[in-house]
Design an enzyme around this catalytic site. Structure first.
Site, PDB file in Angstrom:
ATOM      1  N   LEU A 137      10.631  -5.547  -3.887  1.00  0.00           N
ATOM      2  CA  LEU A 137      10.667  -5.118  -5.113  1.00  0.00           C
ATOM      3  C   LEU A 137      11.427  -5.985  -6.139  1.00  0.00           C
ATOM      4  O   LEU A 137      10.896  -5.996  -7.208  1.00  0.00           O
ATOM      5  CB  LEU A 137      11.259  -3.458  -5.233  1.00  0.00           C
ATOM      6  N   ASP A 142       3.793   3.644   6.528  1.00  0.00           N
ATOM      7  CA  ASP A 142       3.059   3.319   7.807  1.00  0.00           C
ATOM      8  C   ASP A 142       4.017   2.851   8.893  1.00  0.00           C
ATOM      9  O   ASP A 142       4.885   2.261   8.475  1.00  0.00           O
ATOM     10  CB  ASP A 142       1.838   2.277   7.622  1.00  0.00           C
ATOM     11  N   ASP A 190      14.079  -0.533   0.831  1.00  0.00           N
ATOM     12  CA  ASP A 190      14.828  -0.786   1.839  1.00  0.00           C
ATOM     13  C   ASP A 190      15.867  -1.755   1.631  1.00  0.00           C
ATOM     14  O   ASP A 190      17.080  -1.661   0.780  1.00  0.00           O
ATOM     15  CB  ASP A 190      13.915  -1.338   3.159  1.00  0.00           C
ATOM     16  N   ARG A 243       0.028   6.947   7.431  1.00  0.00           N
ATOM     17  CA  ARG A 243       0.258   7.100   6.022  1.00  0.00           C
ATOM     18  C   ARG A 243      -0.522   8.305   5.599  1.00  0.00           C
ATOM     19  O   ARG A 243       0.226   8.822   4.493  1.00  0.00           O
ATOM     20  CB  ARG A 243      -0.553   5.788   5.351  1.00  0.00           C
ATOM     21  N   ARG A 274       0.675  -1.299   0.185  1.00  0.00           N
ATOM     22  CA  ARG A 274       0.038  -0.016   0.071  1.00  0.00           C
ATOM     23  C   ARG A 274       0.586   1.262  -0.089  1.00  0.00           C
ATOM     24  O   ARG A 274       0.431   2.362  -0.195  1.00  0.00           O
ATOM     25  CB  ARG A 274      -0.844   0.123   1.217  1.00  0.00           C
ATOM     26  N   GLU A 332       6.908   2.537  -6.344  1.00  0.00           N
ATOM     27  CA  GLU A 332       7.185   2.018  -4.988  1.00  0.00           C
ATOM     28  C   GLU A 332       7.239   3.239  -3.968  1.00  0.00           C
ATOM     29  O   GLU A 332       8.185   4.092  -4.111  1.00  0.00           O
ATOM     30  CB  GLU A 332       8.201   0.733  -4.736  1.00  0.00           C
ATOM     31  N   GLY A 339      15.259  -3.881  -0.710  1.00  0.00           N
ATOM     32  CA  GLY A 339      15.246  -4.405  -1.914  1.00  0.00           C
ATOM     33  C   GLY A 339      14.540  -5.901  -2.170  1.00  0.00           C
ATOM     34  O   GLY A 339      14.423  -6.316  -3.283  1.00  0.00           O
ATOM     35  N   LYS A 368      16.594   3.757   0.925  1.00  0.00           N
ATOM     36  CA  LYS A 368      17.301   3.623   2.112  1.00  0.00           C
ATOM     37  C   LYS A 368      18.558   2.854   1.337  1.00  0.00           C
ATOM     38  O   LYS A 368      18.803   1.417   1.800  1.00  0.00           O
ATOM     39  CB  LYS A 368      16.643   2.753   3.190  1.00  0.00           C
TER      40      LYS A 368
HETATM   41  P1  IMP Z   1      12.328  -4.071   1.426  1.00  0.00           P
HETATM   42  O1  IMP Z   1      11.657  -5.328   0.769  1.00  0.00           O
HETATM   43  O2  IMP Z   1      13.156  -4.328   2.547  1.00  0.00           O
HETATM   44  O3  IMP Z   1      12.892  -3.227   0.374  1.00  0.00           O
HETATM   45  O4  IMP Z   1      11.231  -3.167   1.992  1.00  0.00           O
HETATM   46  C1  IMP Z   1      10.448  -2.441   1.374  1.00  0.00           C
HETATM   47  C2  IMP Z   1       8.791  -2.292   2.069  1.00  0.00           C
HETATM   48  O5  IMP Z   1       9.172  -2.392   3.445  1.00  0.00           O
HETATM   49  C3  IMP Z   1       8.176  -1.133   1.532  1.00  0.00           C
HETATM   50  O6  IMP Z   1       7.313  -1.291   0.792  1.00  0.00           O
HETATM   51  C4  IMP Z   1       7.497  -0.747   2.923  1.00  0.00           C
HETATM   52  O7  IMP Z   1       6.591  -1.273   2.950  1.00  0.00           O
HETATM   53  C5  IMP Z   1       8.557  -1.346   4.053  1.00  0.00           C
HETATM   54  N1  IMP Z   1       9.313  -0.398   4.574  1.00  0.00           N
HETATM   55  C6  IMP Z   1      10.769  -0.552   4.559  1.00  0.00           C
HETATM   56  N2  IMP Z   1      11.265   0.730   5.432  1.00  0.00           N
HETATM   57  C7  IMP Z   1      10.222   1.278   5.937  1.00  0.00           C
HETATM   58  C8  IMP Z   1      10.091   2.471   6.603  1.00  0.00           C
HETATM   59  O8  IMP Z   1      11.156   2.971   7.138  1.00  0.00           O
HETATM   60  N3  IMP Z   1       8.858   2.873   6.861  1.00  0.00           N
HETATM   61  C9  IMP Z   1       7.810   2.211   6.648  1.00  0.00           C
HETATM   62  N4  IMP Z   1       7.790   1.073   5.977  1.00  0.00           N
HETATM   63  C10 IMP Z   1       8.909   0.765   5.283  1.00  0.00           C
HETATM   64 MG    MG Z   2       4.248  -1.340   5.840  1.00  0.00          MG
END
Ligand code: IMP
Ligand code: MG
Length: 307
Positions: free
Chosen positions: A231, A282, A226, A288, A167, A222, A228, A254
């Site tokens: 994604l 969130d 974070d 949000r 979301r 997106e 990755g 990040k």
């Molecule tokens: P990744 O898969 O580790 O890259 O994380 C991506 C997903 O984690 C994003 O789509 C967010 O839903 C969530 N996320 C990562 N970091 C944060 C943050 O600092 N605040 C809120 N949601 C986060």
């Molecule tokens: Mg979340």
């Protein structure tokens, strides 16, 4: 030091239950990779570091290798003296094998990484509420305008499909498409589950794209990238539908925490390794609706003693 044997390769749970990892933290890391269906090899290769004559007298065997990312990881969850030694070995390995990608995961990074997925102690972290504003509404809107301008240039005369990752992306996507109002576009959304836990440990598409993207240009939108790890499988899922192209667009990046590579063509702001909320992001489904980006005040629990 003798070369270490090949012990386990991912993905998927170990059918035999016979996981002979050196350290529980490595096992936890492996579980996380399994969860995300990231293929890995455990200590697949030893890099000679020092020789006496023809004899190898020192080796470096990174803990994990991720073949899809062509990336080695060495976990440093042990004593500080060992961390120093590992740092030295890593430096030497990088000099001797410059084409090999080896990354050290420090205890702090690693604990956060696990905590994020509900494995480690950070899942018990105390969250005190909003901390401080990182980007104001005005800064965010200005940056979204710049991204929209670049996208309009890059896709002039084409009609791309914007696919938002639910979301976290919906607020960003709504602003982005309106700032690209002179482009003829279509929109759709995709949602995946990441926190399934239990036996069901992987990124799974919960709501797939409805629009037929075959032969079309797709922009994956997106909110934040974070590690990755979510994604990248989404990108692969979309690529399997044979679009003409897929580019990635994220409002917040990040980058310091990236574990798997995702090529971000359009990135709003790079942010530090902090948990943030607002502008669609969130904490426990709250915040949000803030038009700005704020960090959260997180009180980290005391580290678990290591053996
Ligand atoms: P990744 O898969 O580790 O890259 O994380 C991506 C997903 O984690 C994003 O789509 C967010 O839903 C969530 N996320 C990562 N970091 C944060 C943050 O600092 N605040 C809120 N949601 C986060
Ligand atoms: Mg979340």
């Amino acid at each position: 030091m003798a070369p270490k044997p090949r012990r386990k390769s991912g993905q998927g749970p170990d059918e035999t239950g016979d996981v002979s990892f050196m350290h529980p933290s490595e096992q936890e890391f492996a579980k996380m990779l399994d969860y995300y269906k990231v293929p890995y090899l455990y200590e697949p290769r030893s890099f000679p570091l020092r020789w006496e004559g023809n004899r190898v007298v020192e080796m470096f065997s990174p803990d994990f290798y991720l073949p899809e990312q062509d990336q080695y990881f060495e976990l440093t969850t042990m004593k500080q003296s060992l961390v120093t030694q590992k740092n030295r070995k890593l430096r030497q390995a990088k000099e001797l094998y410059p084409d090999v990608n080896i990354q050290l995961l420090y205890r702090r990074d690693y604990v956060r990484l696990l905590g994020k997925y509900g494995y480690g102690p950070l899942s018990d972290a105390e969250v005190k509420g909003l901390d401080r504003v990182l980007f104001t509404e005005e800064q965010i809107q200005a940056r979204v305008g710049e991204l929209a301008r670049r996208i309009k240039q890059d896709y002039a005369g084409q009609s791309p499909i914007f696919v938002g990752v639910l979301r976290g992306a919906f607020v960003f996507m709504a602003d982005l498409i309106r700032k690209a109002s002179d482009l003829s576009i279509e929109t759709d959304f995709i949602s995946v589950s990441r926190y399934g836990g239990g036996q069901d440990r992987h990124v799974e598409v919960m709501r797939d794209i409805d629009v037929d993207v075959a032969g079309r240009h797709v922009i994956l939108v997106e909110g934040i990238v974070d590690t990755g790890m979510s994604l990248r499988p989404i990108m692969q899922h979309v690529l399997a539908k044979r679009p003409a192209s897929v580019e990635m667009c994220a409002m917040f990046d990040k980058r310091a925490r990236r574990v798997v590579d995702v090529p971000l063509r359009y990135a709003g702001f790079e942010i530090p390794d902090e948990f943030v909320v607002g502008y669609g992001l969130d904490y426990d489904e709250r915040y949000r609706n803030l038009p700005y980006l704020s960090s959260m005040q997180v009180v980290e629990p005391k580290p678990v003693p290591q053996r």
